[in-house]
Design a protein around this motif. Sequence first.
Motif, mmCIF file in Angstrom:
data_model
loop_
_atom_site.group_PDB
_atom_site.id
_atom_site.type_symbol
_atom_site.label_atom_id
_atom_site.label_comp_id
_atom_site.label_asym_id
_atom_site.label_seq_id
_atom_site.Cartn_x
_atom_site.Cartn_y
_atom_site.Cartn_z
ATOM 1 N N GLN A 159 0.835 -1.199 0.000
ATOM 2 C CA GLN A 159 0.000 0.000 0.000
ATOM 3 C C GLN A 159 0.867 1.245 0.000
ATOM 4 O O GLN A 159 0.573 2.218 -0.695
ATOM 5 N N TRP A 160 1.920 1.207 0.781
ATOM 6 C CA TRP A 160 2.835 2.355 0.847
ATOM 7 C C TRP A 160 3.450 2.624 -0.519
ATOM 8 O O TRP A 160 3.543 3.767 -0.963
ATOM 9 N N ASP A 163 0.977 4.237 -2.796
ATOM 10 C CA ASP A 163 0.632 5.618 -2.453
ATOM 11 C C ASP A 163 1.770 6.600 -2.703
ATOM 12 O O ASP A 163 1.543 7.807 -2.803
ATOM 13 N N ASP A 164 2.998 6.110 -2.741
ATOM 14 C CA ASP A 164 4.144 7.002 -2.898
ATOM 15 C C ASP A 164 4.892 6.667 -4.183
ATOM 16 O O ASP A 164 4.865 5.539 -4.660
#
Length: 223
Positions: A159-160, A163-164
């Motif tokens: 997920q990180w 998102d980035d």
Amino acid sequence: MEYDDVGEDEDSGQAKVTVRVPLGTRLALTSGLERHQARTQQMKAHHRRQLKGLTPAQRDILRAEQRQELDVLRSRGSLLDKRDRLIAFGLRQELQARGWDHSWWTGVEWEEIPMGLVPAAPVSTNPETLSLLLPAILVEQVRSGCWFSSRESIRRLRQWRADDTAAVLQSREGPPQEEYRRLAAGVTTTGEVYRSGIRRGLQAALHLPTPPAVTALATLTDS
């Protein structure tokens, strides 16, 4: 992420594994095996003397008893006269300590973990490689245990990363980088487990309460 080369041999129930280890590991294993190999030769010489003067039927019975005696000593860790046997014994202890010594893992998705999700340690940290032939069930328990113990961290890392931007990973410092490191620290790699198993096997072979006096072995549990 750290991956180890694994090959299955269905006929023998064994799996070939290549593990990266710290400098000095091979030497420590050789040292640990020496006394056990010498004891094996002494026992076999004693066994041969016991066979003298017996009938063929009596020799067959005694040979079976002698093999069983060796098998019992090896299973207990009292006779670790082969490198793979020593490591398999240590790995069983490591799995037991982690609570991974069972076969009811289900839904393992190890192959779905993206390469590079977790940064690999520099090769200089573990410059030596060991090619091992281990019981396939142990190899599967290691992989399954790593997945189940790490799956929440893996989910958050995915997920990180979604998102980035990838550029964040190239930044020198800052909260995003620290968050990435924190999440990555929650992933247990197979290499960590194998190196811990090697360390336990060496402890058993040398009958020492602490690891052998090889400086490099202090990093056996590092990624």
